[in-house]
Design a protein around this motif. Structure first.
Motif, PDB file in Angstrom:
ATOM      1  N   TYR A  83       0.682  -1.205  -0.049  1.00 20.14           N
ATOM      2  CA  TYR A  83       0.093  -0.120  -0.056  1.00 20.14           C
ATOM      3  C   TYR A  83       0.920   1.165  -0.127  1.00 20.14           C
ATOM      4  O   TYR A  83       2.073   1.144   0.496  1.00 20.14           O
ATOM      5  CB  TYR A  83      -0.791   0.030   1.273  1.00 20.14           C
ATOM      6  CG  TYR A  83      -2.189  -0.907   0.961  1.00 20.14           C
ATOM      7  CD1 TYR A  83      -2.871  -0.707   0.050  1.00 20.14           C
ATOM      8  CD2 TYR A  83      -2.597  -1.830   2.118  1.00 20.14           C
ATOM      9  CE1 TYR A  83      -3.926  -1.714  -0.238  1.00 20.14           C
ATOM     10  CE2 TYR A  83      -3.762  -2.304   1.906  1.00 20.14           C
ATOM     11  CZ  TYR A  83      -4.451  -2.546   0.756  1.00 20.14           C
ATOM     12  OH  TYR A  83      -5.510  -3.094   0.666  1.00 20.14           O
ATOM     13  N   THR A 148       2.368   3.640  14.173  1.00 19.85           N
ATOM     14  CA  THR A 148       2.010   2.787  13.267  1.00 19.85           C
ATOM     15  C   THR A 148       0.609   2.061  13.604  1.00 19.85           C
ATOM     16  O   THR A 148       0.404   2.050  14.773  1.00 19.85           O
ATOM     17  CB  THR A 148       3.012   1.391  12.897  1.00 19.85           C
ATOM     18  OG1 THR A 148       3.135   0.852  14.014  1.00 19.85           O
ATOM     19  CG2 THR A 148       4.276   2.031  12.459  1.00 19.85           C
ATOM     20  N   ALA A 149      -0.065   1.238  12.475  1.00 20.10           N
ATOM     21  CA  ALA A 149      -1.052   0.819  12.805  1.00 20.10           C
ATOM     22  C   ALA A 149      -0.843  -0.484  13.859  1.00 20.10           C
ATOM     23  O   ALA A 149      -1.795  -0.694  14.618  1.00 20.10           O
ATOM     24  CB  ALA A 149      -1.728   0.235  11.653  1.00 20.10           C
ATOM     25  N   SER A 150       0.208  -1.087  13.727  1.00 22.59           N
ATOM     26  CA  SER A 150       0.719  -2.147  14.535  1.00 22.59           C
ATOM     27  C   SER A 150       0.775  -1.661  16.231  1.00 22.59           C
ATOM     28  O   SER A 150       0.243  -2.360  16.897  1.00 22.59           O
ATOM     29  CB  SER A 150       2.370  -2.702  14.388  1.00 22.59           C
ATOM     30  OG  SER A 150       2.009  -2.975  13.113  1.00 22.59           O
ATOM     31  N   HIS A 185      -4.464  -8.268   9.184  1.00 19.91           N
ATOM     32  CA  HIS A 185      -2.992  -8.101   9.163  1.00 19.91           C
ATOM     33  C   HIS A 185      -2.093  -8.623  10.218  1.00 19.91           C
ATOM     34  O   HIS A 185      -2.834  -8.761  11.425  1.00 19.91           O
ATOM     35  CB  HIS A 185      -2.675  -6.501   9.333  1.00 19.91           C
ATOM     36  CG  HIS A 185      -1.294  -6.283   8.672  1.00 19.91           C
ATOM     37  ND1 HIS A 185      -0.002  -6.320   9.700  1.00 19.91           N
ATOM     38  CD2 HIS A 185      -0.803  -5.712   7.541  1.00 19.91           C
ATOM     39  CE1 HIS A 185       0.981  -5.855   8.997  1.00 19.91           C
ATOM     40  NE2 HIS A 185       0.741  -5.610   7.689  1.00 19.91           N
ATOM     41  N   THR A 240     -11.551  -5.598   9.631  1.00 18.50           N
ATOM     42  CA  THR A 240     -10.534  -4.769   8.877  1.00 18.50           C
ATOM     43  C   THR A 240     -11.506  -4.074   7.461  1.00 18.50           C
ATOM     44  O   THR A 240     -12.485  -4.821   7.088  1.00 18.50           O
ATOM     45  CB  THR A 240      -9.698  -5.704   8.058  1.00 18.50           C
ATOM     46  OG1 THR A 240      -8.877  -6.508   8.959  1.00 18.50           O
ATOM     47  CG2 THR A 240      -8.789  -5.016   7.237  1.00 18.50           C
ATOM     48  N   GLY A 242     -10.554  -2.775   4.190  1.00 20.81           N
ATOM     49  CA  GLY A 242      -9.571  -2.590   3.460  1.00 20.81           C
ATOM     50  C   GLY A 242      -8.371  -3.668   3.984  1.00 20.81           C
ATOM     51  O   GLY A 242      -7.494  -3.167   4.269  1.00 20.81           O
ATOM     52  N   THR A 244      -5.290  -6.236   3.733  1.00 20.72           N
ATOM     53  CA  THR A 244      -3.989  -5.974   3.175  1.00 20.72           C
ATOM     54  C   THR A 244      -3.968  -6.878   1.876  1.00 20.72           C
ATOM     55  O   THR A 244      -3.263  -6.329   1.037  1.00 20.72           O
ATOM     56  CB  THR A 244      -2.948  -6.453   4.166  1.00 20.72           C
ATOM     57  OG1 THR A 244      -3.240  -5.870   5.321  1.00 20.72           O
ATOM     58  CG2 THR A 244      -1.684  -5.862   3.622  1.00 20.72           C
ATOM     59  N   ASP A 269      -9.815  -2.209  12.042  1.00 25.18           N
ATOM     60  CA  ASP A 269      -8.354  -1.649  11.398  1.00 25.18           C
ATOM     61  C   ASP A 269      -8.593  -1.276  10.024  1.00 25.18           C
ATOM     62  O   ASP A 269      -9.118  -1.898   9.024  1.00 25.18           O
ATOM     63  CB  ASP A 269      -7.502  -2.762  11.501  1.00 25.18           C
ATOM     64  CG  ASP A 269      -6.033  -2.519  10.640  1.00 25.18           C
ATOM     65  OD1 ASP A 269      -5.949  -1.512  10.306  1.00 25.18           O
ATOM     66  OD2 ASP A 269      -5.381  -3.535  10.264  1.00 25.18           O
ATOM     67  N   ALA A 271      -6.451   0.547   8.223  1.00 30.10           N
ATOM     68  CA  ALA A 271      -5.120   1.241   8.033  1.00 30.10           C
ATOM     69  C   ALA A 271      -5.098   2.010   6.664  1.00 30.10           C
ATOM     70  O   ALA A 271      -4.571   3.210   6.512  1.00 30.10           O
ATOM     71  CB  ALA A 271      -3.975   0.313   8.124  1.00 30.10           C
ATOM     72  N   ASN A 298      -4.296   4.744   8.912  1.00 30.96           N
ATOM     73  CA  ASN A 298      -3.000   5.533   8.789  1.00 30.96           C
ATOM     74  C   ASN A 298      -2.946   6.500   7.800  1.00 30.96           C
ATOM     75  O   ASN A 298      -3.083   6.481   6.652  1.00 30.96           O
ATOM     76  CB  ASN A 298      -2.260   4.365   7.924  1.00 30.96           C
ATOM     77  CG  ASN A 298      -1.554   3.155   9.173  1.00 30.96           C
ATOM     78  OD1 ASN A 298      -2.035   3.416  10.152  1.00 30.96           O
ATOM     79  ND2 ASN A 298      -0.807   2.437   8.634  1.00 30.96           N
ATOM     80  N   HIS A 300      -0.616   8.078   7.115  1.00 31.40           N
ATOM     81  CA  HIS A 300       0.753   8.268   6.523  1.00 31.40           C
ATOM     82  C   HIS A 300       0.840   7.152   5.202  1.00 31.40           C
ATOM     83  O   HIS A 300       1.641   6.958   4.465  1.00 31.40           O
ATOM     84  CB  HIS A 300       2.029   7.684   7.348  1.00 31.40           C
ATOM     85  CG  HIS A 300       1.905   6.369   7.868  1.00 31.40           C
ATOM     86  ND1 HIS A 300       2.043   6.207   9.125  1.00 31.40           N
ATOM     87  CD2 HIS A 300       1.595   5.030   7.499  1.00 31.40           C
ATOM     88  CE1 HIS A 300       1.848   4.970   9.606  1.00 31.40           C
ATOM     89  NE2 HIS A 300       1.860   4.331   8.343  1.00 31.40           N
ATOM     90  N   LYS A 301      -0.316   6.361   5.136  1.00 33.28           N
ATOM     91  CA  LYS A 301      -0.533   5.761   3.747  1.00 33.28           C
ATOM     92  C   LYS A 301      -0.913   6.391   2.783  1.00 33.28           C
ATOM     93  O   LYS A 301      -0.291   6.749   1.636  1.00 33.28           O
ATOM     94  CB  LYS A 301      -1.484   4.410   4.075  1.00 33.28           C
ATOM     95  CG  LYS A 301      -0.768   3.316   4.806  1.00 33.28           C
ATOM     96  CD  LYS A 301      -1.660   2.072   4.764  1.00 33.28           C
ATOM     97  CE  LYS A 301      -1.208   0.807   4.937  1.00 33.28           C
ATOM     98  NZ  LYS A 301       0.053   0.557   6.154  1.00 33.28           N
TER      99      LYS A 301
HETATM  100  N1  PLP Z   1      -3.434  -3.002   8.984  1.00 33.31           N
HETATM  101  C1  PLP Z   1      -3.437  -3.097   7.752  1.00 33.31           C
HETATM  102  C2  PLP Z   1      -4.747  -3.419   6.954  1.00 33.31           C
HETATM  103  C3  PLP Z   1      -2.559  -2.900   6.855  1.00 33.31           C
HETATM  104  O1  PLP Z   1      -2.603  -3.087   5.460  1.00 33.31           O
HETATM  105  C4  PLP Z   1      -1.233  -2.609   7.165  1.00 33.31           C
HETATM  106  C5  PLP Z   1       0.033  -2.469   6.293  1.00 33.31           C
HETATM  107  O2  PLP Z   1      -0.028  -2.502   5.388  1.00 33.31           O
HETATM  108  C6  PLP Z   1      -0.990  -2.640   8.733  1.00 33.31           C
HETATM  109  C7  PLP Z   1      -2.169  -2.726   9.473  1.00 33.31           C
HETATM  110  C8  PLP Z   1       0.201  -2.255   9.236  1.00 33.31           C
HETATM  111  O3  PLP Z   1       0.687  -1.007   9.389  1.00 33.31           O
HETATM  112  P1  PLP Z   1       1.764  -0.575   9.961  1.00 33.31           P
HETATM  113  O4  PLP Z   1       3.103  -0.435   9.186  1.00 33.31           O
HETATM  114  O5  PLP Z   1       1.524   1.050  10.222  1.00 33.31           O
HETATM  115  O6  PLP Z   1       1.862  -0.965  11.306  1.00 33.31           O
END
Ligand code: PLP
Length: 485
Positions: A83, A148-150, A185, A240, A242, A244, A269, A271, A298, A300-301
């Motif tokens: 992404y 980060t999303a994590s 994710h 989720t 969207g 990954t 999520d 992100a 995010n 930042h995405k």
């Molecule tokens: N969740 C989803 C749906 C994602 O697509 C991603 C990364 O592409 C993440 C979480 C993890 O993102 P991050 O790198 O900000 O932790």
């Protein structure tokens, strides 16, 4: 170079900004995916740091000759992998200003503007997304910028874990169960590892390929029923918007209802795809967010905000604070003691935090909501265009319906292929990426090797999508010519 000198900064800063502007101007001349081999830099740089200072000129030479070849150009208009990770002029300027102040804003007192601006811009974005009012700072909830999303997923998992353990007793840790789909994710699995969730208590429910890889509420309910009968305690569902692999959207409303019925925490999520939901026509993908305890996207995405800037909202901030706050003597101050301020150190893992809201504020102010919406729409239209190109060539197929700006597709293998087209599509991706002209990535869906083409880099125009498609077609022709039919 002196540690801090206004005139030197002015001169060197101008040179650096010129260097960066020239980089963006010539970005298409570099291979999108770095073509260096592992360990390449060790051969080029000395074994130890210089005893005497180097000149900026020498450094610029090294950046050009040694660093840039090892950079994969995420801002290239020909970048279509994973992404996106957006940079923009406004985001970039915000990063510069944040670096200049270089505050460490763990408590309100350490820079009141940092905390207060973060609260305000998170409320702004919550309103752009039409999040329920409980997620706003005026209510019990509020937003916070995580790295980060994590990290966002980890802090809400910790909040949910502690909420559950307070209810059922600390000894229940071995009984509490997390539910997600096999498309969630991997950040969730990592969060579970860190949070001490027993590995056997992570339920990965298989997503339904007939629902385009969204999880079905029935499958989650069934898993919960089995666990309840075994005396376990279901406590967390992660949906989720969207995914990954294929940008699938889980059924939020139904999953939220299930979570509510069992007093579970419900996290969403979004992100990547959350950004699209600022457009009224894509907001439907967040229907059901009313049921959620927490939501992340995010910036930042795909929101023109430079990395890192992951936005997290919670309905009740007290759960975050109960799980994450500490109050050592050396950080005590009047405002915090009086409980009249937010101290974001209590909403995140680290103590220190950067002034990240500046760049988000600058993005929102210098582009405005309408331009951000047009930006998203343009990428989705370009992805639609790519999807049509794929459909128009019978050698290819679109693997899952497109929701946002990701197209999942593959080259259809000749009937005699034993591996379901795995090698053929791997080779197609490899030859396209090795050309240096584009960068795409892959996933596996139902055992099938699938190519992912995401439009999301700020500089991408129709001509780049067309050129990428032409390259993929040409490489496919070469590969199919080599396949014995
Ligand atoms: N969740 C989803 C749906 C994602 O697509 C991603 C990364 O592409 C993440 C979480 C993890 O993102 P991050 O790198 O900000 O932790």
């Amino acid at each position: 170079m002196r540690p801090m000198d206004e005139e030197q900064l002015r001169e060197c800063g101008h040179r650096m900004v010129d260097f960066i502007a020239d980089y963006y101007k010539s970005i298409e001349t570099y291979p999108v995916l770095s073509q260096v081999q592992p360990g390449y830099l060790k051969e080029l740089l000395p074994d130890s740091a210089p005893n005497q200072p180097d000149t900026l000129d020498a450094l610029f030479d090294d950046i050009r000759e040694k660093i840039v070849p090892g950079v994969t150009h995420w801002q290239s208009p020909n970048y279509f992998a994973y992404y996106p990770s957006n940079s923009s002029t406004a985001g970039f300027l915000g990063e510069m200003l944040s670096a200049a102040f270089n505050i460490v804003g763990f408590s309100w007192i350490t820079s009141p503007a940092a905390t207060e601006l973060e609260v305000i811009v998170l409320d702004w974005v919550a309103k752009m997304l039409k999040l329920p009012s409980e997620f706003l700072s005026a209510a019990l909830g509020g937003g916070v910028i995580q790295g980060t999303a994590s990290e966002a997923i980890l802090v809400v998992l910790l909040s949910a874990r502690d909420r559950t353990l307070r209810k059922h007793g600390k000894k229940s840790l071995e009984k509490i169960v997390v539910y997600a789909s096999d498309q969630t994710h991997s950040a969730l699995k990592k969060a579970c590892q860190i949070a001490g969730i027993f590995p056997e208590n992570i339920r990965i429910v298989k997503a339904d390929c007939s629902m385009n890889y969204a999880v079905t509420p029935g499958a989650v309910s069934e898993a919960i029923s089995i666990d309840l009968s075994a005396g376990l305690i279901p406590f967390f569902i992660c949906a989720t918007v969207g995914t990954t692999s294929s940008s699938a959207v889980d059924p939020l409303h139904e999953l939220g209802q299930i979570a509510q019925a069992h007093d579970m925490w419900f996290h969403i999520d979004a992100a990547y795809a959350g950004s699209a939901c600022i457009c009224p026509e894509y907001r439907k993908y967040l229907n059901g967010v009313e049921e959620a305890d927490s939501f992340n996207m995010n910036a930042h995405k795909w929101f023109l905000t430079n990395f890192d800037c992951s936005l997290l909202w919670v309905k009740d901030r007290n759960y975050l604070i109960q799980a994450l706050s500490t109050n050592p003597e050396f950080l005590k101050n009047k405002a915090s003691q009086e409980n009249s301020v937010i101290d974001f150190k209590d909403w995140q893992i680290p103590l220190g935090r950067r002034f990240r809201s500046l760049k988000l504020w600058m993005v929102l102010r210098l582009y405005g909501v309408e331009n951000l919406q047009s930006y998203i729409r343009k990428h989705i239209q370009l992805a639609q265009h790519f999807e049509q190109l794929v459909i128009s060539d019978p050698r290819f197929e679109v693997v899952t319906p497109r929701n946002f700006s990701l197209v999942c597709f593959c080259l259809v293998p000749p009937t005699c292929e034993v591996d379901n087209g795995h090698k053929l599509n791997y080779d197609l991706m490899d030859s396209a990426n090795s050309s240096g002209k584009i960068f795409i990535s892959h996933t596996v869906l139902s055992g099938k090797f699938v190519l992912r083409f995401v439009v999301g880099a700020p500089l991408t125009e129709e001509q780049h999508v067309d050129a990428a498609w032409k390259l993929l077609q040409d490489e496919a022709t070469k590969l199919l010519g080599n396949v014995v039919q």
